[in-house]
Scaffold this motif. Structure first.
Motif, PDB file in Angstrom:
ATOM      1  N   ILE A 127       0.814  -1.217   0.000  1.00 13.13           N
ATOM      2  CA  ILE A 127       0.000   0.000   0.000  1.00 13.13           C
ATOM      3  C   ILE A 127       0.848   1.267   0.000  1.00 13.13           C
ATOM      4  N   LEU A 128       1.963   1.273   0.743  1.00 15.33           N
ATOM      5  CA  LEU A 128       2.731   2.502   0.940  1.00 15.33           C
ATOM      6  C   LEU A 128       3.989   2.608   0.085  1.00 15.33           C
ATOM      7  N   SER A 129       4.201   1.677  -0.833  1.00 17.91           N
ATOM      8  CA  SER A 129       5.418   1.706  -1.642  1.00 17.91           C
ATOM      9  C   SER A 129       5.301   2.606  -2.866  1.00 17.91           C
ATOM     10  N   GLY A 130       4.101   3.024  -3.181  1.00 20.40           N
ATOM     11  CA  GLY A 130       3.896   3.765  -4.415  1.00 20.40           C
ATOM     12  C   GLY A 130       3.374   2.862  -5.518  1.00 20.40           C
ATOM     13  N   PHE A 131       3.177   1.604  -5.222  1.00 23.46           N
ATOM     14  CA  PHE A 131       2.658   0.653  -6.206  1.00 23.46           C
ATOM     15  C   PHE A 131       1.176   0.888  -6.466  1.00 23.46           C
ATOM     16  N   VAL A 132       0.407   1.096  -5.392  1.00 26.15           N
ATOM     17  CA  VAL A 132      -1.033   1.298  -5.520  1.00 26.15           C
ATOM     18  C   VAL A 132      -1.365   2.783  -5.618  1.00 26.15           C
ATOM     19  N   PHE A 133      -0.807   3.586  -4.715  1.00 26.98           N
ATOM     20  CA  PHE A 133      -1.048   5.032  -4.681  1.00 26.98           C
ATOM     21  C   PHE A 133       0.291   5.754  -4.732  1.00 26.98           C
ATOM     22  N   PRO A 134       0.368   6.876  -5.434  1.00 29.08           N
ATOM     23  CA  PRO A 134       1.627   7.638  -5.442  1.00 29.08           C
ATOM     24  C   PRO A 134       1.962   8.131  -4.030  1.00 29.08           C
ATOM     25  N   VAL A 135       3.227   8.016  -3.655  1.00 27.60           N
ATOM     26  CA  VAL A 135       3.655   8.460  -2.326  1.00 27.60           C
ATOM     27  C   VAL A 135       3.382   9.948  -2.151  1.00 27.60           C
ATOM     28  N   SER A 136       3.508  10.722  -3.212  1.00 29.40           N
ATOM     29  CA  SER A 136       3.296  12.170  -3.130  1.00 29.40           C
ATOM     30  C   SER A 136       1.858  12.538  -2.790  1.00 29.40           C
ATOM     31  N   SER A 137       0.903  11.635  -3.016  1.00 28.95           N
ATOM     32  CA  SER A 137      -0.500  11.937  -2.703  1.00 28.95           C
ATOM     33  C   SER A 137      -0.890  11.492  -1.295  1.00 28.95           C
ATOM     34  N   MET A 138       0.043  10.919  -0.553  1.00 24.98           N
ATOM     35  CA  MET A 138      -0.243  10.448   0.807  1.00 24.98           C
ATOM     36  C   MET A 138      -0.074  11.584   1.799  1.00 24.98           C
ATOM     37  N   PRO A 139      -0.738  11.516   2.962  1.00 27.11           N
ATOM     38  CA  PRO A 139      -0.541  12.538   3.995  1.00 27.11           C
ATOM     39  C   PRO A 139       0.930  12.594   4.426  1.00 27.11           C
ATOM     40  N   ALA A 140       1.354  13.745   4.915  1.00 28.86           N
ATOM     41  CA  ALA A 140       2.762  13.979   5.252  1.00 28.86           C
ATOM     42  C   ALA A 140       3.288  12.955   6.265  1.00 28.86           C
ATOM     43  N   GLY A 141       2.506  12.627   7.279  1.00 29.42           N
ATOM     44  CA  GLY A 141       2.942  11.657   8.280  1.00 29.42           C
ATOM     45  C   GLY A 141       3.153  10.276   7.690  1.00 29.42           C
ATOM     46  N   GLN A 150       3.864   9.725   4.526  1.00 28.11           N
ATOM     47  CA  GLN A 150       5.033   9.833   3.651  1.00 28.11           C
ATOM     48  C   GLN A 150       6.321   9.629   4.444  1.00 28.11           C
ATOM     49  N   LEU A 151       6.376  10.152   5.666  1.00 31.14           N
ATOM     50  CA  LEU A 151       7.562   9.944   6.506  1.00 31.14           C
ATOM     51  C   LEU A 151       7.749   8.464   6.825  1.00 31.14           C
ATOM     52  N   PHE A 152       6.660   7.767   7.090  1.00 30.26           N
ATOM     53  CA  PHE A 152       6.724   6.338   7.402  1.00 30.26           C
ATOM     54  C   PHE A 152       7.230   5.528   6.206  1.00 30.26           C
ATOM     55  N   THR A 153       6.922   5.983   4.990  1.00 27.29           N
ATOM     56  CA  THR A 153       7.339   5.236   3.801  1.00 27.29           C
ATOM     57  C   THR A 153       8.859   5.191   3.636  1.00 27.29           C
ATOM     58  N   TRP A 154       9.578   6.089   4.291  1.00 32.59           N
ATOM     59  CA  TRP A 154      11.035   6.084   4.206  1.00 32.59           C
ATOM     60  C   TRP A 154      11.625   4.811   4.811  1.00 32.59           C
ATOM     61  N   LEU A 155      10.828   4.088   5.623  1.00 33.35           N
ATOM     62  CA  LEU A 155      11.300   2.854   6.263  1.00 33.35           C
ATOM     63  C   LEU A 155      10.946   1.590   5.473  1.00 33.35           C
ATOM     64  N   ILE A 156      10.366   1.762   4.310  1.00 33.78           N
ATOM     65  CA  ILE A 156       9.902   0.625   3.517  1.00 33.78           C
ATOM     66  C   ILE A 156      10.800   0.468   2.275  1.00 33.78           C
ATOM     67  N   PRO A 157      11.577  -0.634   2.210  1.00 37.84           N
ATOM     68  CA  PRO A 157      12.477  -0.823   1.063  1.00 37.84           C
ATOM     69  C   PRO A 157      11.755  -0.833  -0.287  1.00 37.84           C
ATOM     70  N   ALA A 158      10.525  -1.318  -0.330  1.00 38.41           N
ATOM     71  CA  ALA A 158       9.793  -1.389  -1.600  1.00 38.41           C
ATOM     72  C   ALA A 158       9.540   0.002  -2.180  1.00 38.41           C
ATOM     73  N   ARG A 159       9.493   1.008  -1.325  1.00 38.53           N
ATOM     74  CA  ARG A 159       9.291   2.393  -1.794  1.00 38.53           C
ATOM     75  C   ARG A 159      10.410   2.792  -2.745  1.00 38.53           C
ATOM     76  N   TYR A 160      11.627   2.479  -2.369  1.00 42.94           N
ATOM     77  CA  TYR A 160      12.785   2.832  -3.189  1.00 42.94           C
ATOM     78  C   TYR A 160      12.861   1.953  -4.434  1.00 42.94           C
ATOM     79  N   PHE A 161      12.554   0.676  -4.250  1.00 42.61           N
ATOM     80  CA  PHE A 161      12.661  -0.261  -5.366  1.00 42.61           C
ATOM     81  C   PHE A 161      11.659   0.055  -6.468  1.00 42.61           C
TER      82      PHE A 161
END
Length: 166
Positions: A96-110, A112-123
């Motif tokens: 859900i939070l990797s940007g696969f389903v929804f763009p990270v830029s459209s997520m709430p700021a808090g 988005q900060l949590f997504t920095w801990l998810i390796p799939a976000r970068y991949f």
């Protein structure tokens, strides 16, 4: 009886974790290669960038993902507890939070900060960059170094928390 032999052996925890992880890394990279081959030849997915860079980034991602699983299993008392915690706290957020389903830029700021801990976000950014844009190492460096840092931190934490016990 094999677990008892491993616990009684002079094998250090980090050697056991590396040995345990190596086989799964190889299997996961074979899976990645199969997906790329099928995606390219069957579905016509273009590959505009470097397959060597993609392989390196895939190795980092796979090792990060395995580090999460090892960390969960090192801290869990049972296999079922480890599987449940990995499913709830990593697999679902990764999808859900990797940007696969929804763009990270459209997520709430808090979030988005949590997504920095998810390796799939970068991949996700790396895969799109290599396959669709032909991005190189310099372009993808802002995604590669945090994933490499997460990889080292997760594997280090899993090795540090692992105890040889029955």
């Amino acid at each position: 009886g094999s677990i008892e032999q491993i616990v009684a052996s002079p094998v250090k925890p980090y050697e056991l974790m590396i040995g345990k992880t190596a086989a799964y890394v190889v299997l996961a990279l074979i899976d990645v290669a199969l997906v790329v081959v099928i995606g390219h030849f069957w579905f016509g997915v273009p590959i505009k960038g470097s397959l060597i860079l993609f392989s390196f980034c895939s190795l980092l991602f796979v090792t990060s993902a395995l580090g999460i699983g090892l960390l969960a299993s090192a801290g869990a008392k049972t296999q079922r507890a480890a599987q449940t915690s990995v499913m709830l706290f990593t697999m679902l957020p990764s999808i859900i939070l990797s940007g696969f389903v929804f763009p990270v830029s459209s997520m709430p700021a808090g979030v988005q900060l949590f997504t920095w801990l998810i390796p799939a976000r970068y991949f996700m950014v790396i895969v799109r960059g290599i396959f669709l844009k032909g991005s190189g190492f310099v372009d993808l460096w802002p995604q590669i170094w945090p994933m490499a840092l997460l990889c080292c931190a997760l594997m280090g934490a899993s090795i540090a928390t692992f105890k040889k016990r029955l």
